[in-house]
Design a protein around this motif. Structure first.
Motif, PDB file in Angstrom:
ATOM      1  N   LYS A  49       0.924  -1.149  -0.042  1.00 26.34           N
ATOM      2  CA  LYS A  49       0.025  -0.201  -0.062  1.00 26.34           C
ATOM      3  C   LYS A  49       0.830   1.132   0.131  1.00 26.34           C
ATOM      4  N   LYS A  51       2.348   5.114   0.331  1.00 22.23           N
ATOM      5  CA  LYS A  51       2.412   6.022   1.636  1.00 22.23           C
ATOM      6  C   LYS A  51       1.927   7.278   1.145  1.00 22.23           C
ATOM      7  N   GLY A  52       1.272   7.974   1.786  1.00 22.95           N
ATOM      8  CA  GLY A  52       0.539   9.524   1.473  1.00 22.95           C
ATOM      9  C   GLY A  52       1.640  10.212   0.538  1.00 22.95           C
ATOM     10  N   HIS A  61      -4.211  -1.806  -3.748  1.00 22.21           N
ATOM     11  CA  HIS A  61      -5.455  -0.813  -3.660  1.00 22.21           C
ATOM     12  C   HIS A  61      -5.895  -1.105  -2.125  1.00 22.21           C
ATOM     13  N   ASP A  62      -6.586  -0.213  -1.649  1.00 25.45           N
ATOM     14  CA  ASP A  62      -7.629  -0.097  -0.179  1.00 25.45           C
ATOM     15  C   ASP A  62      -7.786  -1.552  -0.033  1.00 25.45           C
ATOM     16  N   HIS A  63      -8.392  -2.303  -1.030  1.00 22.08           N
ATOM     17  CA  HIS A  63      -9.392  -3.674  -0.777  1.00 22.08           C
ATOM     18  C   HIS A  63      -8.311  -4.749  -1.214  1.00 22.08           C
TER      19      HIS A  63
END
Length: 120
Positions: A49, A51-52, A61-63
């Motif tokens: 995932k 980093k900002g 992805h988020d999922h």
């Protein structure tokens, strides 16, 4: 008579400068000096995932994991052509700025070089 469906991807950059600098530079980027960019993860890199503030392909992805992007082809070559053109443009402009800085720092103003005047 058959037409070739092969596309030619190239970028030609032409730079014109004011007098005192090499007046014109032309560069060409195509399959002869560029290779298709790697769009997905490099071999051996695990999906993670991001980093900002990271906007490159991370494989996650988020999922869960994302499907792998299609590698190669015209778009991958176009990406590298543009990246190489930008890199060479940056190098050229940096060299010109450094040359101008070097020559202007040695000019004499009112009997004192600019370097001496700045140091006062």
């Amino acid at each position: 008579m058959s037409q070739s469906s092969e596309r030619i991807i190239s970028l030609s950059a032409k730079y014109s400068f004011p007098s005192g600098v090499s007046s014109e530079v032309e560069q060409r980027f195509d399959a002869s000096n560029c290779k298709p960019a790697v769009l997905g993860l490099a071999p051996g890199v695990e999906a993670a995932k991001p980093k900002g503030g990271e906007y490159g392909y991370c494989g996650m992805h988020d999922h869960g994991p994302l499907p792998l992007p299609k590698e190669g082809g015209d778009i991958a070559l176009l990406i590298d052509v543009v990246q190489q053109a930008k890199k060479n443009s940056d190098k050229l402009l940096t060299r010109i700025i450094e040359e101008e800085r070097a020559t202007s720092s040695n000019k004499i103003v009112d009997g004192i070089t600019k370097k001496q005047k700045i140091g006062r």
